[in-house]
Design a protein around this motif. Sequence first.
Motif, PDB file in Angstrom:
ATOM      1  N   LYS A 225     -14.962  13.206  21.797  1.00 40.01           N
ATOM      2  CA  LYS A 225     -15.103  13.061  23.705  1.00 40.01           C
ATOM      3  C   LYS A 225     -15.881  10.917  23.133  1.00 40.01           C
ATOM      4  O   LYS A 225     -16.097  10.632  22.288  1.00 40.01           O
ATOM      5  CB  LYS A 225     -16.460  13.634  23.659  1.00 40.01           C
ATOM      6  CG  LYS A 225     -16.063  15.056  24.177  1.00 40.01           C
ATOM      7  CD  LYS A 225     -17.236  15.840  24.370  1.00 40.01           C
ATOM      8  CE  LYS A 225     -17.137  17.269  25.106  1.00 40.01           C
ATOM      9  NZ  LYS A 225     -18.156  18.562  25.358  1.00 40.01           N
ATOM     10  N   HIS A 226     -15.572  10.324  24.467  1.00 38.77           N
ATOM     11  CA  HIS A 226     -15.616   9.274  24.440  1.00 38.77           C
ATOM     12  C   HIS A 226     -17.860   9.565  24.289  1.00 38.77           C
ATOM     13  O   HIS A 226     -17.810  10.346  24.757  1.00 38.77           O
ATOM     14  CB  HIS A 226     -15.651   8.430  25.228  1.00 38.77           C
ATOM     15  CG  HIS A 226     -14.214   8.441  26.094  1.00 38.77           C
ATOM     16  ND1 HIS A 226     -13.355   6.835  24.879  1.00 38.77           N
ATOM     17  CD2 HIS A 226     -13.369   9.380  26.725  1.00 38.77           C
ATOM     18  CE1 HIS A 226     -12.353   7.160  25.524  1.00 38.77           C
ATOM     19  NE2 HIS A 226     -12.029   8.643  26.128  1.00 38.77           N
ATOM     20  N   ARG A 227     -18.422   8.108  23.524  1.00 35.19           N
ATOM     21  CA  ARG A 227     -19.308   7.945  23.410  1.00 35.19           C
ATOM     22  C   ARG A 227     -19.797   6.856  23.913  1.00 35.19           C
ATOM     23  O   ARG A 227     -19.331   6.241  25.080  1.00 35.19           O
ATOM     24  CB  ARG A 227     -19.947   6.991  22.265  1.00 35.19           C
ATOM     25  CG  ARG A 227     -19.642   7.196  20.632  1.00 35.19           C
ATOM     26  CD  ARG A 227     -19.240   6.326  19.349  1.00 35.19           C
ATOM     27  NE  ARG A 227     -20.702   6.385  19.389  1.00 35.19           N
ATOM     28  CZ  ARG A 227     -21.263   5.739  18.808  1.00 35.19           C
ATOM     29  NH1 ARG A 227     -21.368   4.214  18.757  1.00 35.19           N
ATOM     30  NH2 ARG A 227     -22.927   5.665  18.654  1.00 35.19           N
ATOM     31  N   ASP A 228     -21.344   7.233  24.673  1.00 30.63           N
ATOM     32  CA  ASP A 228     -22.046   7.367  25.820  1.00 30.63           C
ATOM     33  C   ASP A 228     -22.551   5.632  25.648  1.00 30.63           C
ATOM     34  O   ASP A 228     -22.749   5.172  24.736  1.00 30.63           O
ATOM     35  CB  ASP A 228     -23.266   8.294  26.009  1.00 30.63           C
ATOM     36  CG  ASP A 228     -23.419   9.163  26.423  1.00 30.63           C
ATOM     37  OD1 ASP A 228     -22.592   9.949  27.549  1.00 30.63           O
ATOM     38  OD2 ASP A 228     -23.792  10.297  25.773  1.00 30.63           O
TER      39      ASP A 228
ATOM     40  N   GLN B  72     -20.950   9.673  15.736  1.00 29.76           N
ATOM     41  CA  GLN B  72     -19.570   8.818  15.508  1.00 29.76           C
ATOM     42  C   GLN B  72     -18.518   9.463  14.441  1.00 29.76           C
ATOM     43  O   GLN B  72     -19.208   9.610  13.857  1.00 29.76           O
ATOM     44  CB  GLN B  72     -19.739   7.448  15.166  1.00 29.76           C
ATOM     45  CG  GLN B  72     -20.785   6.998  15.903  1.00 29.76           C
ATOM     46  CD  GLN B  72     -20.836   5.356  15.238  1.00 29.76           C
ATOM     47  OE1 GLN B  72     -22.239   5.639  14.399  1.00 29.76           O
ATOM     48  NE2 GLN B  72     -20.212   4.224  15.547  1.00 29.76           N
TER      49      GLN B  72
ATOM     50  N   TYR C 173     -22.643   1.471  22.400  1.00 28.80           N
ATOM     51  CA  TYR C 173     -23.291   2.901  22.413  1.00 28.80           C
ATOM     52  C   TYR C 173     -23.928   3.671  22.152  1.00 28.80           C
ATOM     53  O   TYR C 173     -24.323   3.369  20.906  1.00 28.80           O
ATOM     54  CB  TYR C 173     -21.381   3.284  22.476  1.00 28.80           C
ATOM     55  CG  TYR C 173     -20.023   2.437  23.288  1.00 28.80           C
ATOM     56  CD1 TYR C 173     -19.865   3.366  23.947  1.00 28.80           C
ATOM     57  CD2 TYR C 173     -19.707   1.407  22.971  1.00 28.80           C
ATOM     58  CE1 TYR C 173     -18.914   2.371  24.878  1.00 28.80           C
ATOM     59  CE2 TYR C 173     -18.716   1.352  23.334  1.00 28.80           C
ATOM     60  CZ  TYR C 173     -17.949   1.532  24.606  1.00 28.80           C
ATOM     61  OH  TYR C 173     -17.415   0.831  24.725  1.00 28.80           O
ATOM     62  N   THR C 174     -23.928   5.450  22.167  1.00 31.15           N
ATOM     63  CA  THR C 174     -25.448   6.052  21.660  1.00 31.15           C
ATOM     64  C   THR C 174     -24.532   7.279  21.215  1.00 31.15           C
ATOM     65  O   THR C 174     -23.309   7.578  21.979  1.00 31.15           O
ATOM     66  CB  THR C 174     -25.957   6.438  22.521  1.00 31.15           C
ATOM     67  OG1 THR C 174     -25.743   7.105  23.682  1.00 31.15           O
ATOM     68  CG2 THR C 174     -26.607   4.652  23.245  1.00 31.15           C
ATOM     69  N   GLY C 175     -24.670   8.368  20.171  1.00 32.64           N
ATOM     70  CA  GLY C 175     -24.411   9.307  20.123  1.00 32.64           C
ATOM     71  C   GLY C 175     -23.876   9.091  18.815  1.00 32.64           C
ATOM     72  O   GLY C 175     -23.353   8.282  18.340  1.00 32.64           O
TER      73      GLY C 175
ATOM     74  N   HIS D  62     -15.890   3.986  19.740  1.00 36.85           N
ATOM     75  CA  HIS D  62     -16.360   4.393  20.742  1.00 36.85           C
ATOM     76  C   HIS D  62     -16.056   6.131  20.904  1.00 36.85           C
ATOM     77  O   HIS D  62     -16.399   7.057  21.562  1.00 36.85           O
ATOM     78  CB  HIS D  62     -14.494   3.829  21.625  1.00 36.85           C
ATOM     79  CG  HIS D  62     -14.695   2.931  21.047  1.00 36.85           C
ATOM     80  ND1 HIS D  62     -13.490   1.397  19.628  1.00 36.85           N
ATOM     81  CD2 HIS D  62     -14.872   1.564  21.804  1.00 36.85           C
ATOM     82  CE1 HIS D  62     -13.467   0.592  20.455  1.00 36.85           C
ATOM     83  NE2 HIS D  62     -13.939   0.424  21.958  1.00 36.85           N
ATOM     84  N   ARG D  63     -15.080   6.680  19.683  1.00 42.71           N
ATOM     85  CA  ARG D  63     -15.481   7.932  19.700  1.00 42.71           C
ATOM     86  C   ARG D  63     -16.501   9.054  18.896  1.00 42.71           C
ATOM     87  O   ARG D  63     -16.946   8.812  17.915  1.00 42.71           O
ATOM     88  CB  ARG D  63     -14.261   8.434  19.278  1.00 42.71           C
ATOM     89  CG  ARG D  63     -12.781   8.053  20.178  1.00 42.71           C
ATOM     90  CD  ARG D  63     -12.638   8.554  20.927  1.00 42.71           C
ATOM     91  NE  ARG D  63     -10.860   8.729  22.089  1.00 42.71           N
ATOM     92  CZ  ARG D  63     -10.521   9.175  23.061  1.00 42.71           C
ATOM     93  NH1 ARG D  63     -10.428  10.217  22.893  1.00 42.71           N
ATOM     94  NH2 ARG D  63      -9.364   9.260  23.354  1.00 42.71           N
ATOM     95  N   ARG D  64     -16.886   9.809  19.489  1.00 42.92           N
ATOM     96  CA  ARG D  64     -17.682  10.903  19.071  1.00 42.92           C
ATOM     97  C   ARG D  64     -16.579  11.998  18.059  1.00 42.92           C
ATOM     98  O   ARG D  64     -15.646  11.837  17.445  1.00 42.92           O
ATOM     99  CB  ARG D  64     -18.253  11.925  19.691  1.00 42.92           C
ATOM    100  CG  ARG D  64     -19.116  11.733  20.977  1.00 42.92           C
ATOM    101  CD  ARG D  64     -19.473  12.530  22.044  1.00 42.92           C
ATOM    102  NE  ARG D  64     -20.620  12.148  22.218  1.00 42.92           N
ATOM    103  CZ  ARG D  64     -21.815  12.450  22.266  1.00 42.92           C
ATOM    104  NH1 ARG D  64     -22.386  12.866  21.437  1.00 42.92           N
ATOM    105  NH2 ARG D  64     -22.700  11.954  23.139  1.00 42.92           N
TER     106      ARG D  64
END
Length: 375
Positions: free
Chosen positions: A219-222, A232, A228-230, A213-215
């Motif tokens: 911040k929340h992942r997209d 981790q 989800y993307t981005g 869920h989080r980067r």
Amino acid sequence: MVLGSGAPRRRWLLGLVVLAVIGLLGAGAVAVGRAVSDRGADRGRAPVATASGPATPTPAPGPTTPTGPPPGADITGPLNLLLVGVDTRVSAPGWEPHADAVLVLHVPRGLDRAYLFSLPRDLLVDIPAFPRAGYAGGRTKLTHAMSYGSRVPGKPKEPSAAQGYDLLRSTVSGYTGLRIDAGAVLTFAGFDKLVDSLGGVDIYVDQKVTSLHRRPDGKHRDPAPGGYTGPQMVYEKGQRHLNGWQALDYARQRYIDGGDYARQRHQQQLVRALVRKILDENLARQPERVQQVVDALGDTLVYAGGPRIVDIAYALGGLPADRLVLVGLPGSGVGRGTAYRGEQLKAVGREFLTELRAGRADAYLAAHPELRIRS
């Protein structure tokens, strides 16, 4: 057992931590409970819980000399607290809350130790009929007891978490054989504020955990089709100091080695880490410090009916952190053909519940040390 007289809300910290740590999803909170006198008179009867508005902090008392016994002085145990984290998805109108984390805290008579164990959200159980929600009863996953019980006839877009708790409480009581004396339904808006108000928490991360869920920056992942993307956030194995969003994020992850059973273990470890910090620093008896935490939580806590949490919190204030025993109940999947139906506890876990009711938990854990969760 009878609950004692009240005390200022500024002393709720220990109770809030034990209750709020497991509120692992959403926004807002509802705590519900039942009177714990006349223990045998109304066994199996659902408690009355009515949603109320945000609690108003009690003004700090003046410099007067206390009279009478301290709050909770006449609470001797045993106590069984049901702690529920729900997925409310407040962005979806009418979304029925699901019980995403279900924990039971058992405190034997004498209040000198406590046992905390989780029940799998997908545990296959018998959910009793619940006329208030128009539910006829059935055998299905434990998580659904909250959602089925939350349905308010004629108001499909206004589910009641307090009403859902009633059905979940009855279901858990029927499965475990334990009378539930009090409980809380919590979501996690404000949980990170709670941890941050305490200056973070120190916890041993027992395996590498990669966040869904989080980067790394919090911040929340997209969200995207298929997942989800981005980048981790990664929690490496070892002793770690976690701030609010990190502690919450770490305890939410279940797509890891061990799945939901590992997540249950991490949630329990987090509870003990926070309780240990509060007790080690004597925060539960520092009114101004506790008031800071209560103020930080604001209106994310909404209480409804039942015994005063302040009395339970104060009564448990002297419990040493090392006497809070974390118990992992192993389970396995249940299926019909190739279809997955849910989870069931293994025999060693079911037998623990029997021994707990009989007051023989310590002896049983000594014979089955693999059930104890270390932190």
